[in-house]
Design a protein around this motif. Structure first.
Motif, PDB file in Angstrom:
ATOM      1  N   ARG A  76       0.939  -1.039   0.126  1.00 41.27           N
ATOM      2  CA  ARG A  76      -0.060  -0.118   0.060  1.00 41.27           C
ATOM      3  C   ARG A  76       0.645   1.277   0.086  1.00 41.27           C
ATOM      4  O   ARG A  76       1.896   1.386   0.701  1.00 41.27           O
ATOM      5  CB  ARG A  76      -0.997  -0.037   1.337  1.00 41.27           C
ATOM      6  CG  ARG A  76      -2.023   1.092   1.105  1.00 41.27           C
ATOM      7  CD  ARG A  76      -2.874   0.812   2.388  1.00 41.27           C
ATOM      8  NE  ARG A  76      -4.196   1.619   2.371  1.00 41.27           N
ATOM      9  CZ  ARG A  76      -4.106   2.992   2.864  1.00 41.27           C
ATOM     10  NH1 ARG A  76      -3.166   3.364   3.566  1.00 41.27           N
ATOM     11  NH2 ARG A  76      -5.320   3.650   2.676  1.00 41.27           N
ATOM     12  N   VAL A  77       0.462   2.141  -0.791  1.00 36.37           N
ATOM     13  CA  VAL A  77       1.303   3.400  -1.132  1.00 36.37           C
ATOM     14  C   VAL A  77       0.442   4.618  -1.196  1.00 36.37           C
ATOM     15  O   VAL A  77       0.000   5.118  -2.083  1.00 36.37           O
ATOM     16  CB  VAL A  77       2.588   3.588  -2.138  1.00 36.37           C
ATOM     17  CG1 VAL A  77       3.476   2.704  -1.873  1.00 36.37           C
ATOM     18  CG2 VAL A  77       1.605   3.064  -3.391  1.00 36.37           C
ATOM     19  N   VAL A  78       0.035   4.810   0.133  1.00 31.17           N
ATOM     20  CA  VAL A  78      -1.070   6.181   0.120  1.00 31.17           C
ATOM     21  C   VAL A  78      -0.319   7.186   1.160  1.00 31.17           C
ATOM     22  O   VAL A  78      -0.193   6.908   2.503  1.00 31.17           O
ATOM     23  CB  VAL A  78      -2.298   5.965   0.563  1.00 31.17           C
ATOM     24  CG1 VAL A  78      -3.191   6.995   0.662  1.00 31.17           C
ATOM     25  CG2 VAL A  78      -3.025   4.695  -0.616  1.00 31.17           C
ATOM     26  N   PRO A  79      -0.028   8.439   0.943  1.00 33.34           N
ATOM     27  CA  PRO A  79      -0.305   9.038  -0.511  1.00 33.34           C
ATOM     28  C   PRO A  79       0.834   8.716  -1.379  1.00 33.34           C
ATOM     29  O   PRO A  79       2.104   8.630  -0.876  1.00 33.34           O
ATOM     30  CB  PRO A  79      -0.459  10.477  -0.326  1.00 33.34           C
ATOM     31  CG  PRO A  79       0.351  10.687   1.074  1.00 33.34           C
ATOM     32  CD  PRO A  79      -0.079   9.483   1.913  1.00 33.34           C
ATOM     33  N   ALA A  80       0.667   8.428  -2.617  1.00 30.58           N
ATOM     34  CA  ALA A  80       1.828   7.732  -3.481  1.00 30.58           C
ATOM     35  C   ALA A  80       2.637   8.711  -3.665  1.00 30.58           C
ATOM     36  O   ALA A  80       3.956   8.525  -3.953  1.00 30.58           O
ATOM     37  CB  ALA A  80       1.413   7.315  -4.486  1.00 30.58           C
ATOM     38  N   PHE A  81       2.419  10.028  -3.996  1.00 31.94           N
ATOM     39  CA  PHE A  81       3.454  11.098  -4.358  1.00 31.94           C
ATOM     40  C   PHE A  81       4.494  11.210  -3.307  1.00 31.94           C
ATOM     41  O   PHE A  81       5.624  11.866  -3.633  1.00 31.94           O
ATOM     42  CB  PHE A  81       2.718  12.350  -4.735  1.00 31.94           C
ATOM     43  CG  PHE A  81       2.239  13.080  -3.414  1.00 31.94           C
ATOM     44  CD1 PHE A  81       3.068  13.776  -2.747  1.00 31.94           C
ATOM     45  CD2 PHE A  81       0.687  13.049  -3.050  1.00 31.94           C
ATOM     46  CE1 PHE A  81       2.515  14.700  -1.526  1.00 31.94           C
ATOM     47  CE2 PHE A  81       0.230  13.797  -1.869  1.00 31.94           C
ATOM     48  CZ  PHE A  81       1.232  14.625  -1.166  1.00 31.94           C
ATOM     49  N   ARG A  82       4.139  10.754  -1.956  1.00 27.24           N
ATOM     50  CA  ARG A  82       5.182  11.087  -1.007  1.00 27.24           C
ATOM     51  C   ARG A  82       6.293  10.248  -1.074  1.00 27.24           C
ATOM     52  O   ARG A  82       7.572  10.196  -0.380  1.00 27.24           O
ATOM     53  CB  ARG A  82       4.731  10.769   0.283  1.00 27.24           C
ATOM     54  CG  ARG A  82       3.563  11.768   0.665  1.00 27.24           C
ATOM     55  CD  ARG A  82       4.177  13.195   0.812  1.00 27.24           C
ATOM     56  NE  ARG A  82       5.319  13.099   1.603  1.00 27.24           N
ATOM     57  CZ  ARG A  82       5.264  13.453   3.068  1.00 27.24           C
ATOM     58  NH1 ARG A  82       4.009  13.461   3.719  1.00 27.24           N
ATOM     59  NH2 ARG A  82       6.447  13.486   3.835  1.00 27.24           N
ATOM     60  N   GLU A  83       6.252   9.178  -1.867  1.00 32.89           N
ATOM     61  CA  GLU A  83       7.538   8.099  -2.138  1.00 32.89           C
ATOM     62  C   GLU A  83       8.377   8.529  -3.261  1.00 32.89           C
ATOM     63  O   GLU A  83       7.786   8.489  -4.392  1.00 32.89           O
ATOM     64  CB  GLU A  83       6.766   6.688  -2.237  1.00 32.89           C
ATOM     65  CG  GLU A  83       7.662   5.689  -2.237  1.00 32.89           C
ATOM     66  CD  GLU A  83       7.105   4.485  -1.556  1.00 32.89           C
ATOM     67  OE1 GLU A  83       7.742   3.449  -1.949  1.00 32.89           O
ATOM     68  OE2 GLU A  83       6.230   4.497  -1.003  1.00 32.89           O
TER      69      GLU A  83
ATOM     70  N   ASN B  57       4.910  16.887  -6.685  1.00 35.33           N
ATOM     71  CA  ASN B  57       5.848  16.195  -7.780  1.00 35.33           C
ATOM     72  C   ASN B  57       7.267  16.115  -7.280  1.00 35.33           C
ATOM     73  O   ASN B  57       8.333  15.242  -7.605  1.00 35.33           O
ATOM     74  CB  ASN B  57       5.820  16.741  -9.171  1.00 35.33           C
ATOM     75  CG  ASN B  57       4.702  16.100  -9.952  1.00 35.33           C
ATOM     76  OD1 ASN B  57       4.753  14.906 -10.135  1.00 35.33           O
ATOM     77  ND2 ASN B  57       4.004  16.831 -10.356  1.00 35.33           N
ATOM     78  N   LEU B  58       7.604  17.014  -6.359  1.00 39.16           N
ATOM     79  CA  LEU B  58       8.946  16.922  -5.483  1.00 39.16           C
ATOM     80  C   LEU B  58       8.637  16.281  -4.144  1.00 39.16           C
ATOM     81  O   LEU B  58       9.387  16.354  -3.336  1.00 39.16           O
ATOM     82  CB  LEU B  58       9.639  18.253  -5.232  1.00 39.16           C
ATOM     83  CG  LEU B  58       9.678  19.099  -6.476  1.00 39.16           C
ATOM     84  CD1 LEU B  58      10.214  20.433  -6.065  1.00 39.16           C
ATOM     85  CD2 LEU B  58      10.877  18.367  -7.394  1.00 39.16           C
ATOM     86  N   HIS B  59       7.724  15.556  -3.961  1.00 40.38           N
ATOM     87  CA  HIS B  59       7.298  14.617  -2.874  1.00 40.38           C
ATOM     88  C   HIS B  59       6.764  15.406  -1.418  1.00 40.38           C
ATOM     89  O   HIS B  59       7.180  14.682  -0.512  1.00 40.38           O
ATOM     90  CB  HIS B  59       8.382  13.454  -2.607  1.00 40.38           C
ATOM     91  CG  HIS B  59       8.962  13.110  -3.806  1.00 40.38           C
ATOM     92  ND1 HIS B  59       8.102  12.065  -4.709  1.00 40.38           N
ATOM     93  CD2 HIS B  59      10.210  13.076  -4.351  1.00 40.38           C
ATOM     94  CE1 HIS B  59       9.114  12.056  -5.916  1.00 40.38           C
ATOM     95  NE2 HIS B  59      10.340  12.373  -5.702  1.00 40.38           N
ATOM     96  N   MET B  60       6.681  16.591  -1.779  1.00 39.43           N
ATOM     97  CA  MET B  60       6.334  17.464  -0.547  1.00 39.43           C
ATOM     98  C   MET B  60       4.799  17.617  -0.247  1.00 39.43           C
ATOM     99  O   MET B  60       4.095  17.630  -1.078  1.00 39.43           O
ATOM    100  CB  MET B  60       6.841  18.811  -0.827  1.00 39.43           C
ATOM    101  CG  MET B  60       8.256  18.747  -0.807  1.00 39.43           C
ATOM    102  SD  MET B  60       9.159  20.586  -1.217  1.00 39.43           S
ATOM    103  CE  MET B  60       8.906  21.350   0.247  1.00 39.43           C
ATOM    104  N   SER B  61       4.504  17.412   0.847  1.00 35.65           N
ATOM    105  CA  SER B  61       2.925  17.305   1.193  1.00 35.65           C
ATOM    106  C   SER B  61       2.525  18.670   1.603  1.00 35.65           C
ATOM    107  O   SER B  61       3.405  19.566   1.971  1.00 35.65           O
ATOM    108  CB  SER B  61       2.667  16.403   2.553  1.00 35.65           C
ATOM    109  OG  SER B  61       3.206  16.824   3.711  1.00 35.65           O
TER     110      SER B  61
END
Lengths: 229, 89
Positions: A76-83, B57-61
């Motif tokens: 599971r990768v949520v939120p995926a953009f953090r990875e 897209n730079l992985h920042m929340s």
């Protein structure tokens, strides 16, 4: 995560399901199962307002949806953009902050801008410019190229061909086919004539359900009212 | 941003009220907050929602982006408040 070409475990598989979204009491997304594998270009088609962008944003992780499950190789990768190195997303709206030059944005994204735009020499003099100083089509093209060449296992593209002139659309499509050797691409775009030939898998979002089209895709698109003829 | 500024202001003001040395403090703190607000406003404009996609897209929340703004806002305000206190004393 992103070095698919050197990944001894083989291709990576991105899966999404459990995504249910309602707007104003109307269910936009209900029955969703989507699968993208590195080495594939997956097309996502659907009428305006069918929820294509919402689905991409949910998979990307920018939109929190209860019970949504996004997995890579079952993890599971949520939120995926953090990875880092997992996936990136091209939204319909401008991606780059207005103050950033293309060269600076590419550096932040870890992309070699010269290599990324090698097949588009007319973009070369514009590396020092900001997105707002480019024509709409060039801006769209360069943003798609930056994310396409970024070191991620997957790229989600929302209308990458929008506003791009035909000769560049053809070259961009060829670039996508070349890059798919090392990543998985999920593309939604109304330019189905350009999208369909490069897709390995085609999904249609229809009345909240995600349908995987097999066989004669164009005929099914006509049957579901996406194409007129 | 107003909410964040208000919370930072309260974080300084409430202990002062509780400890009984808040007389005449509020106008000075408000002026300090107004002086530091343009800097924070500029930064929050730089991080405005339309630009979230790039930072994602730079992985920042969102939380990480706003944490920097809040820390800067708090730091500038506290620095300004300390300066005001030094000048007035």
């Amino acid at each position: 995560m992103s070095q698919n070409s050197t990944n001894p475990a083989g291709p990576q598989v991105l899966e999404a399901d459990g995504i249910r979204i309602e707007f104003g009491g109307r269910q936009v997304l209900g029955s969703i199962y989507l699968r993208v594998q590195t080495g594939q270009i997956v097309g996502l088609l659907g009428r305006n307002g069918s929820g294509k962008s919402v689905l991409l944003q949910t998979i990307f992780g920018a939109r929190a949806v209860a019970d949504a499950s996004v997995r890579v190789n079952g993890r599971r990768v949520v939120p995926a953009f953090r990875e880092p190195g997992l996936l990136n997303y091209l939204p319909q709206e401008p991606l780059l902050p207005p103050s950033l030059t293309l060269a600076r944005a590419a550096a932040l994204l870890g992309v070699d801008i010269k290599a990324a735009t090698a097949r588009f020499p007319e973009l070369r003099p514009q590396f020092g410019q900001t997105l707002g100083e480019l024509s709409g089509g060039s801006a769209r093209l360069v943003q798609a190229l930056l994310l396409l060449h970024a070191d991620t296992a997957f790229s989600l593209f929302d209308e990458p061909f929008s506003g791009v002139m035909p000769v560049h659309v053809e070259t961009l499509a060829e670039e996508m086919q070349r890059v798919k050797a090392r990543k998985g691409l999920l593309i939604t775009d109304h330019r189905y004539a350009e999208v369909l030939p490069i897709c390995d898998v085609v999904y249609l979002l229809h009345q909240g359900r995600l349908l995987k089209l097999e066989g004669d895709v164009r005929e099914q698109l006509r049957d579901y009212g996406y194409l007129a003829s | 941003m107003l909410g964040i500024s208000g919370l930072i202001l309260l974080a300084v003001l409430l202990p002062a009220i509780h400890e009984g040395w808040s007389d005449g403090l509020l106008p000075g703190l408000l002026l300090t907050k107004l002086a530091t607000a343009p800097v924070v406003w500029y930064l929050s404009e730089q991080l405005r929602p339309g630009q979230y996609w790039f930072y994602f897209n730079l992985h920042m929340s969102r939380r990480r982006l706003w944490a920097g703004v809040v820390a800067l806002d708090g730091g500038l305000f506290l620095g300004g408040a300390l300066l005001m206190r030094t000048v007035l004393s």
